[in-house]
Motif scaffolding. Structure first.
Motif, mmCIF file in Angstrom:
data_model
loop_
_atom_site.group_PDB
_atom_site.id
_atom_site.type_symbol
_atom_site.label_atom_id
_atom_site.label_comp_id
_atom_site.label_asym_id
_atom_site.label_seq_id
_atom_site.Cartn_x
_atom_site.Cartn_y
_atom_site.Cartn_z
ATOM 1 N N VAL A 34 0.837 -1.199 0.232
ATOM 2 C CA VAL A 34 -0.046 -0.053 0.020
ATOM 3 C C VAL A 34 0.891 1.265 -0.053
ATOM 4 C CG1 VAL A 34 -1.178 1.245 1.668
ATOM 5 C CG2 VAL A 34 -2.158 -0.914 1.034
ATOM 6 N N HIS A 35 2.038 1.304 0.870
ATOM 7 C CA HIS A 35 2.607 2.715 0.889
ATOM 8 C C HIS A 35 3.729 2.656 -0.172
ATOM 9 C CE1 HIS A 35 2.184 3.994 4.879
ATOM 10 N NE2 HIS A 35 1.776 2.914 5.301
ATOM 11 N N ASN A 36 4.017 1.599 -0.846
ATOM 12 C CA ASN A 36 4.623 1.878 -2.173
ATOM 13 C C ASN A 36 3.862 2.170 -3.399
ATOM 14 O OD1 ASN A 36 7.094 0.838 -0.962
ATOM 15 N ND2 ASN A 36 6.851 -1.073 -1.615
ATOM 16 N N LEU A 37 2.629 1.621 -3.421
ATOM 17 C CA LEU A 37 1.799 1.743 -4.569
ATOM 18 C C LEU A 37 0.810 3.042 -4.674
ATOM 19 C CD1 LEU A 37 0.171 -1.700 -5.798
ATOM 20 C CD2 LEU A 37 1.790 -0.249 -7.079
ATOM 21 N N LEU A 38 0.164 3.143 -3.471
ATOM 22 C CA LEU A 38 -0.998 4.121 -3.432
ATOM 23 C C LEU A 38 -0.753 5.566 -3.648
ATOM 24 C CD1 LEU A 38 -3.453 2.375 -1.100
ATOM 25 C CD2 LEU A 38 -3.298 2.335 -3.381
ATOM 26 N N PRO A 39 0.633 6.001 -3.044
ATOM 27 C CA PRO A 39 0.802 7.560 -3.144
ATOM 28 C C PRO A 39 0.603 8.140 -4.495
ATOM 29 C CG PRO A 39 2.133 6.800 -1.556
ATOM 30 C CD PRO A 39 1.558 5.572 -2.191
ATOM 31 N N GLY A 40 1.209 7.501 -5.445
ATOM 32 C CA GLY A 40 0.802 7.674 -6.887
ATOM 33 C C GLY A 40 -0.329 7.595 -7.389
ATOM 34 N N GLU A 41 -0.985 6.500 -7.104
ATOM 35 C CA GLU A 41 -2.562 6.235 -7.151
ATOM 36 C C GLU A 41 -3.294 7.409 -6.930
ATOM 37 O OE1 GLU A 41 -3.839 3.976 -9.453
ATOM 38 O OE2 GLU A 41 -1.809 3.333 -9.909
ATOM 39 N N PHE A 42 -3.204 7.818 -5.696
ATOM 40 C CA PHE A 42 -4.031 8.856 -4.974
ATOM 41 C C PHE A 42 -3.725 10.126 -5.584
ATOM 42 C CE2 PHE A 42 -3.936 6.471 -0.670
ATOM 43 C CZ PHE A 42 -4.997 5.678 -0.791
ATOM 44 N N LYS A 43 -2.841 10.364 -6.057
ATOM 45 C CA LYS A 43 -2.393 11.667 -6.796
ATOM 46 C C LYS A 43 -3.360 11.697 -7.909
ATOM 47 C CE LYS A 43 2.082 12.759 -4.884
ATOM 48 N NZ LYS A 43 3.624 12.450 -4.741
ATOM 49 N N ARG A 44 -3.271 10.621 -8.665
ATOM 50 C CA ARG A 44 -4.051 10.427 -10.086
ATOM 51 C C ARG A 44 -5.456 10.669 -9.800
ATOM 52 N NH1 ARG A 44 0.533 7.422 -11.715
ATOM 53 N NH2 ARG A 44 -0.080 5.566 -10.469
ATOM 54 N N VAL A 45 -5.789 9.936 -8.773
ATOM 55 C CA VAL A 45 -7.343 9.904 -8.283
ATOM 56 C C VAL A 45 -7.800 11.203 -7.980
ATOM 57 C CG1 VAL A 45 -8.975 8.974 -6.783
ATOM 58 C CG2 VAL A 45 -7.476 7.537 -7.800
ATOM 59 N N ALA A 46 -7.103 12.088 -7.230
ATOM 60 C CA ALA A 46 -7.307 13.212 -6.624
ATOM 61 C C ALA A 46 -7.251 14.561 -7.327
ATOM 62 C CB ALA A 46 -6.696 13.564 -5.454
ATOM 63 N N GLU A 47 -6.598 14.022 -8.824
ATOM 64 C CA GLU A 47 -6.420 15.281 -9.836
ATOM 65 C C GLU A 47 -7.463 16.484 -10.053
ATOM 66 O OE1 GLU A 47 -3.907 16.311 -13.731
ATOM 67 O OE2 GLU A 47 -3.537 14.271 -12.911
ATOM 68 N N GLY A 48 -7.652 17.495 -9.933
ATOM 69 C CA GLY A 48 -8.472 18.352 -10.219
ATOM 70 C C GLY A 48 -9.793 18.116 -9.123
ATOM 71 N N LYS A 49 -9.725 17.417 -8.133
ATOM 72 C CA LYS A 49 -10.980 17.054 -7.244
ATOM 73 C C LYS A 49 -10.979 17.971 -6.128
ATOM 74 C CE LYS A 49 -11.878 12.596 -9.199
ATOM 75 N NZ LYS A 49 -11.709 11.020 -8.906
ATOM 76 N N SER A 50 -12.193 18.546 -5.436
ATOM 77 C CA SER A 50 -12.247 19.522 -4.304
ATOM 78 C C SER A 50 -12.610 18.606 -3.062
ATOM 79 C CB SER A 50 -13.368 20.335 -4.555
ATOM 80 O OG SER A 50 -14.580 20.003 -4.656
ATOM 81 N N SER A 51 -12.814 17.184 -3.104
ATOM 82 C CA SER A 51 -13.151 16.277 -2.055
ATOM 83 C C SER A 51 -12.765 14.858 -2.732
ATOM 84 C CB SER A 51 -14.464 16.573 -1.515
ATOM 85 O OG SER A 51 -15.572 16.226 -2.517
#
Length: 288
Positions: A34-51
């Protein structure tokens, strides 16, 4: 009121599960992935979102969820997060709530608790409608759904733009897959009626034309005590691994001997005088 569907972890099963977690190192292996994979995924998921809205399905006592939510907060600190939790065990949900109560950063997140089987949540959503989610995770719970293809299709339909569905499950041809498929007739009789590994999940994703990536999580744990009939630790591990309250009373002597032989010679590696069970997992990230 309709009879509540049997889920895996109530009563003695909760203690058995916690005992297994202490001995197997499984959560540690999952968290490393999770710590290896998710930070990059979270950035992609969150791009341009306010919540961001997160859905945990089969979250258990919340140990892994707490780490993922903390990681999400640290990756996108300016973005508010909500968390919906679906868990069939009231005892494990209580553990999760207690964990939130003593974790300062989690107290900033509004939680919605759904103490129900995932299929009941599905019915509830289809009847009433529900918000969509940016990140949905199903960790070690896909064994308990009635209809695998329908469950994947439903949860994928809840993803928002750029969302991710993360499924963590035992890997194909690992120790669990070998044990439960070889002794399906004896083991698939209670909460788990059809054993599944990453092979069945990936087959479903392909048939539905969904884009995904698979990452293997390597893990092994020492089951040497399982071969000492007088070992309490060995018996408790065997109880969990076969989903029985009492391994030695639940099977014929022939089946017991067969399971123990399989565990030692087909499901494990022998090294340094110990027997180490192959409990590799697959982390499958499905794109919206």
């Amino acid at each position: 009121m309709a009879e509540e569907k049997q889920t895996c972890y109530e009563g003695s099963s909760v203690q058995s599960f916690q005992f297994y977690l202490e001995h197997s190192g499984e959560h540690k292996a999952i968290l490393q992935c999770v710590h290896n994979l998710l930070p990059g995924e979270f950035k992609r998921v969150a791009e341009g979102k306010s919540s961001l809205d997160v859905l945990g399905v089969g979250s258990g006592g919340g140990e892994v969820d707490a780490q993922m939510l903390t990681l999400l907060q640290s990756t996108v600190p300016a973005v508010p997060i909500t968390a919906d939790i679906v868990e069939g065990s009231s005892a494990l949900t209580d553990n999760f709530k207690a964990l939130v109560a003593k974790t300062t950063n989690l107290q900033k997140i509004p939680f919605a608790w759904h103490i129900m089987h995932s299929e009941d949540y599905e019915k509830h959503v289809k009847a009433k409608g529900v918000k969509k989610f940016d990140f949905i995770h199903m960790i070690q719970m896909i064994y308990y759904v009635d209809d695998l293809a329908e469950s994947i299709k439903f949860h994928h339909s809840l993803l928002k733009k750029n969302g991710r569905l993360m499924i963590i499950i035992e890997t194909a041809h690992g120790g669990w897959d070998t044990l439960w498929k070889t002794y399906k007739k004896d083991l698939c009789v209670h909460a788990i009626t059809e054993y599944r590994s990453s092979a069945e999940v990936i087959s479903c994703l392909k048939s539905q034309g969904l884009k995904y990536e698979e990452h293997v999580i390597t893990n092994a744990f020492d089951i040497s005590e399982c071969f000492n009939p007088s070992s309490q630790t060995g018996q408790r591990l065997l109880n969990f691994m076969t989903a029985k309250d009492n391994f030695y009373q639940s099977f014929t002597s022939e089946t017991r001997a067969g399971i123990l032989d399989l565990l030692k010679n087909k499901c494990s590696t022998q090294r340094d005088g110990g027997v180490f069970f192959n409990s590799n997992l697959s982390c499958i990230l499905v794109h919206a």
